[in-house]
Scaffold this motif. Structure first.
Motif, PDB file in Angstrom:
ATOM      1  N   UNK A 246      12.482  -5.060  -4.524  1.00 33.01           N
ATOM      2  CA  UNK A 246      11.972  -3.819  -5.076  1.00 33.01           C
ATOM      3  C   UNK A 246      11.402  -2.855  -4.046  1.00 33.01           C
ATOM      4  N   UNK A 247      11.129  -3.350  -2.847  1.00 29.72           N
ATOM      5  CA  UNK A 247      10.559  -2.467  -1.833  1.00 29.72           C
ATOM      6  C   UNK A 247      11.679  -2.002  -0.902  1.00 29.72           C
ATOM      7  N   UNK A 248      11.751  -0.696  -0.660  1.00 28.85           N
ATOM      8  CA  UNK A 248      12.813  -0.191   0.209  1.00 28.85           C
ATOM      9  C   UNK A 248      12.745  -0.820   1.599  1.00 28.85           C
TER      10      UNK A 248
ATOM     11  N   UNK B 101       0.954   1.998   2.777  1.00 33.89           N
ATOM     12  CA  UNK B 101       2.261   1.375   2.578  1.00 33.89           C
ATOM     13  C   UNK B 101       2.260   0.486   1.341  1.00 33.89           C
TER      14      UNK B 101
ATOM     15  N   UNK C  81      13.359   0.404   4.424  1.00 31.80           N
ATOM     16  CA  UNK C  81      12.735   1.291   5.387  1.00 31.80           C
ATOM     17  C   UNK C  81      11.217   1.118   5.355  1.00 31.80           C
TER      18      UNK C  81
ATOM     19  N   UNK D 259       6.998   1.834  -5.948  1.00 32.27           N
ATOM     20  CA  UNK D 259       8.432   1.567  -6.071  1.00 32.27           C
ATOM     21  C   UNK D 259       8.697   0.394  -6.999  1.00 32.27           C
ATOM     22  N   UNK D 260       7.902  -0.648  -6.840  1.00 28.79           N
ATOM     23  CA  UNK D 260       8.100  -1.821  -7.693  1.00 28.79           C
ATOM     24  C   UNK D 260       7.938  -1.456  -9.155  1.00 28.79           C
TER      25      UNK D 260
ATOM     26  N   UNK E 100      10.939   0.686 -10.394  1.00 23.92           N
ATOM     27  CA  UNK E 100      12.152  -0.112 -10.568  1.00 23.92           C
ATOM     28  C   UNK E 100      12.051  -0.987 -11.798  1.00 23.92           C
TER      29      UNK E 100
ATOM     30  N   UNK F 221      15.060   3.199  -4.465  1.00 29.69           N
ATOM     31  CA  UNK F 221      14.761   2.642  -3.143  1.00 29.69           C
ATOM     32  C   UNK F 221      15.428   3.433  -2.034  1.00 29.69           C
ATOM     33  N   UNK F 222      16.671   3.844  -2.299  1.00 32.50           N
ATOM     34  CA  UNK F 222      17.451   4.453  -1.228  1.00 32.50           C
ATOM     35  C   UNK F 222      17.075   5.891  -0.936  1.00 32.50           C
TER      36      UNK F 222
ATOM     37  N   UNK G 220       6.210  -1.198   7.595  1.00 34.27           N
ATOM     38  CA  UNK G 220       5.063  -2.074   7.367  1.00 34.27           C
ATOM     39  C   UNK G 220       4.934  -3.083   8.492  1.00 34.27           C
TER      40      UNK G 220
ATOM     41  N   UNK H 287       2.473   2.624  -1.752  1.00 31.04           N
ATOM     42  CA  UNK H 287       3.846   3.112  -1.923  1.00 31.04           C
ATOM     43  C   UNK H 287       4.766   2.003  -2.416  1.00 31.04           C
ATOM     44  N   UNK H 288       4.632   0.823  -1.818  1.00 32.41           N
ATOM     45  CA  UNK H 288       5.476  -0.300  -2.245  1.00 32.41           C
ATOM     46  C   UNK H 288       5.249  -0.608  -3.712  1.00 32.41           C
TER      47      UNK H 288
ATOM     48  N   UNK I  36       7.720   8.598   0.621  1.00 36.56           N
ATOM     49  CA  UNK I  36       7.490   7.928   1.892  1.00 36.56           C
ATOM     50  C   UNK I  36       6.943   8.893   2.929  1.00 36.56           C
TER      51      UNK I  36
ATOM     52  N   UNK J 198      14.414   6.922   0.045  1.00 37.04           N
ATOM     53  CA  UNK J 198      13.504   7.055   1.192  1.00 37.04           C
ATOM     54  C   UNK J 198      14.219   7.456   2.465  1.00 37.04           C
TER      55      UNK J 198
ATOM     56  N   UNK K  98      17.862   0.269  -8.871  1.00 33.83           N
ATOM     57  CA  UNK K  98      17.536   0.139  -7.453  1.00 33.83           C
ATOM     58  C   UNK K  98      17.793   1.399  -6.632  1.00 33.83           C
TER      59      UNK K  98
END
Lengths: 228, 260, 259
Positions: A64-66, C229, A68, C236-237, C240, C198-199, A73, C232-233, C212, C201, C195
């Motif tokens: 789930x985390x990109x 970070x 990039x 996204x989770x 999704x 995700x792309x 990180x 942000x993560x 991002x 970014x 998904x």
């Protein structure tokens, strides 16, 4: 370089300066992913339910985390990580770790699917001749599972080598970075440079996926295993 | 001007190297029921697909009421609307209810408005005794029911003739009877039909002519009486003997149906 | 002050959340890119799949070539290629003395104030266009594979039956094969749809201020790298998971018995 680079120069530079890094990042990332993926798959298939949840959670997290974001990180986000390395080397480790952790999540699915696809009768037969669980797995199930996993795995290889290009922005001289740097002073050539590096990537992905990849009808079953 | 509904003239068809049809010819007049039979792989299905030009013949012509379907520039879609086809595996449109399966051709090909198309579709469903299943999806129907809807779909277009490609071969034995009954009714009502089948009882009951095809050629043709009383060719005799073992019991079933 | 009794990590997160307006704008931009890329990819992907299955020899080969090339090369390379293409064309045109394409100076945006913070959302400008274009072209190739699988799984008898009642091949494909294929593809397609955010970014690399990029702004202001970070993560989770679950529900609601 005072001369304007031409196609051959660009090609040559990308290959000599960037290819090694790309392949190294890919290989190491896949390796880490393999170890993690296999471990998680075994946990989910043969382990107790709680462990299975952990494995499942890991998968969800790193799918789930990109990539990039993961790269950043582990390259810059965690103070003290890789502190034993030179600051300039840390992004390399960061990228490899990011690629590896992410790939582990996907390879876990691949191996789990492959192991489950092996006819349960195989395990029974192995037990029947006296092998214990570990032996049965190592000598009977695993070899067959690996063979079943090849198509999806070749796809994963392609994904990782493409993802290695994200290292472009953290100071690693891999192919995409080289392609960019060469043409940086000659905007006219940038699309050309990108096209050339694209061809090189294609050389490393297309034959592999065509040779080892899934046949069309298999794709229908692998919902959730490809791409993403 | 040819009075025949269908004229199949010297049709040849090959797939890659393999020649499947080698010069087949026959005619079909109005209200005739022609039964084509023979061993598997003899090209019977291919023949039907040549007739409605789903797979055009390599050589030879197909005439529908005098019009040459194999000639260049023919509007095949319009021609196909005049030929009905019932498939071995039903081929019902799985995303549509039974009623919509039957009416889709009326709406999209013949241009009828929704209500009119629906009414005509219900008529067709009535003919095959499937009106109470009109709102069901194919997956909710048994094989026999699906095939009957398939027949209704063909009927609704009011075609000049209907082609049946082994309509009961994919059915469980107990479901064959309901489909054969519908086909019998159609035949008795004067529908022009070409039926590829093993159901000899059906042939005996309504076929105006039977054609035996083996390895791509017409081996023997004649009335039903001819075949069951005094077939000539050894191949025919051999074939009839074989299917009697498999299908003999349908004789009883058909006698029952016929007596209703 | 309660802040003194809270753990340091939590304090960090709260400090990051003070920049909620930046996060919100970034998220809005990310979703904006995502939705347009998905739509673009859907229609183009569908077209490509149909061309591969039903197009003639030439069209089918072109479609296959496109899909193989896009799927075999990195998204970033595609992005840089497309992004620099107009500049390249302009340099070329300039050298020849021809008029060139005006790039980059236009923008459609909206500014509004919410809870005391002013936020500007750019809907379309040069880089946004390049971003959406790249993401769309890329997604199309992947979606094409899913569509192709679904179309191929529809038995050929369906099209035969459609033609047998007089429907043209085109009509049969559109009204009989396609509806069934689209329903069949939903599980696999949901994967891509869930998904794809995700792309988005990747456009960070060409200077688009999506989530991002906003994260880096916040980092520059707070130096709380890891916390940012992580936030942000998490976002996204959550996105999704939400998309995934919604599509699941949609699939169950539109289920047709037997499809």
């Amino acid at each position: 370089m005072s001369n304007t680079p031409n196609i051959q120069t660009i090609f040559f530079y990308i290959l000599t300066k960037g290819l090694f890094a790309t392949l190294a990042l890919t290989a190491l990332g896949l390796l880490i992913g393999f170890a993690i993926g296999l471990l998680l798959a075994l946990m989910r298939v043969y382990g107790p339910t709680e462990i299975g949840w952990f494995a499942s959670g890991y998968e969800k997290l790193f799918r789930g985390i990109p990539v990039l974001v993961l790269i950043f990180i582990f390259s810059f986000g965690i103070p003290g990580l890789f502190s034993y390395l030179e600051p300039l080397e840390r992004p390399i480790a960061g990228v490899i770790l990011a690629l590896g952790l992410r790939s582990g999540a996907y390879q876990s699915q691949i191996f789990r699917g492959a192991i489950l696809s092996v006819n349960p009768g195989q395990m029974e037969a192995a037990r029947a001749i006296g092998m214990n669980g570990f032996q049965s797995f190592r000598h009977i199930v695993f070899p067959q599972a690996i063979r079943l996993a090849v198509p999806s795995w070749s796809n994963e290889y392609a994904v990782v080598i493409k993802d290695s290009s994200f290292a472009y922005g953290v100071g690693i001289i891999e192919m995409t970075r080289v392609a960019f740097d060469i043409a940086a002073n000659f905007p006219l050539l940038m699309p050309l440079s990108m096209a050339i590096v694209a061809i090189i990537y294609l050389i490393f992905t297309y034959p592999v996926t065509k040779l080892f990849g899934e046949r069309q009808t298999k794709k229908l079953k692998d919902f959730g295993m490809g791409g993403g | 001007m040819d009075k025949n509904v269908l004229n199949v003239v010297n049709v040849w068809k090959a797939y890659d190297e393999l020649e499947v049809l080698k010069g087949i010819s026959f005619e079909l007049a109005k209200r005739e029921v022609k039964v084509i039979f023979g061993p598997s792989g003899s090209g019977k299905s291919t023949l039907l697909r040549c007739i409605n030009m789903l797979t055009p013949p390599d050589k030879g012509e197909i005439y529908l009421s005098g019009q040459n379907l194999t000639a260049p520039g023919v509007d095949l879609n319009a021609m196909r609307a005049k030929i009905g086809m019932v498939f071995q595996h039903f081929n019902l449109f799985s995303h549509l209810k039974a009623i919509d399966n039957v009416s889709v051709g009326l709406r999209r090909v013949k241009g009828f408005k929704k209500e009119e198309a629906r009414a005509k579709a219900l008529d067709a469903l009535h003919q095959v005794k499937m009106t109470e299943w009109a709102e069901h999806y194919p997956a909710q129907l048994s094989g026999g029911q699906q095939q009957r809807v398939g027949i209704a779909r063909a009927l609704a277009m009011k075609p000049d003739l209907i082609l049946f490609d082994e309509p009961t071969s994919a059915l469980d034995p107990e479901l064959i009877g309901e489909v054969l009954q519908v086909m019998l009714d159609l035949a008795k009502a004067g529908t022009t039909m070409v039926v590829v089948t093993h159901e000899m009882g059906f042939a005996r009951a309504v076929a105006s002519e039977m054609i035996f095809i083996d390895q791509g050629v017409v081996v023997e043709r004649g009335t039903a009486e001819h075949f069951f009383v005094s077939p000539e060719s050894e191949r025919v005799k051999h074939f009839l003997r074989q299917i009697n073992i498999l299908y003999g019991h349908h004789e009883e079933l058909l006698k029952e149906i016929n007596e209703d | 002050m309660i802040s003194q009794s809270l753990p340091k990590e939590l304090l960090d997160f709260l400090r990051v959340l003070e920049f909620w307006d930046h996060i919100l704008i970034g998220l809005a931009k990310t979703m904006w890119l995502y939705v347009w890329a998905l739509l673009f990819g859907f229609f183009l992907g569908l077209l490509l799949a149909l061309l591969r299955q039903y197009g003639g020899r030439i069209l089918s080969r072109i479609a296959t070539g496109y899909v193989e090339i896009v799927r075999g090369t990195p998204l970033l390379v595609q992005l840089l290629f497309i992004y620099f293409l107009p500049f390249s064309i302009n340099s070329f045109l300039e050298a020849q003395g021809l008029p060139f394409i005006p790039i980059g100076r236009w923008s459609f945006y909206v500014t509004s104030e919410l809870f005391g913070r002013t936020m500007t959302m750019v809907f379309l400008d040069h880089i946004t266009l390049m971003g959406i274009l790249t993401l769309g072209l890329n997604s199309a190739a992947y979606q094409a594979e899913y569509f192709r699988g679904a179309v191929m799984s529809i038995s050929s008898g369906q099209l035969e039956a459609a033609q047998s009642i007089g429907m043209s091949r085109r009509s049969g494909i559109l009204h009989i094969v396609l509806p069934q294929a689209l329903r069949r593809v939903i599980p696999a397609w949901s994967n891509e749809a869930a998904y794809l955010p995700k792309y988005t970014v990747v456009v960070f690399y060409i200077g688009l201020t999506e989530l991002f990029a906003q994260a880096h702004y916040i980092i520059s202001q707070t130096f709380l790298t890891l916390s940012v970070y992580i936030v942000v993560s998490l976002i996204f989770l959550v996105i999704i998971t939400l998309i995934s679950k919604s599509l699941d529900i949609l699939y169950k609601r539109t289920a047709i018995p037997g499809l």
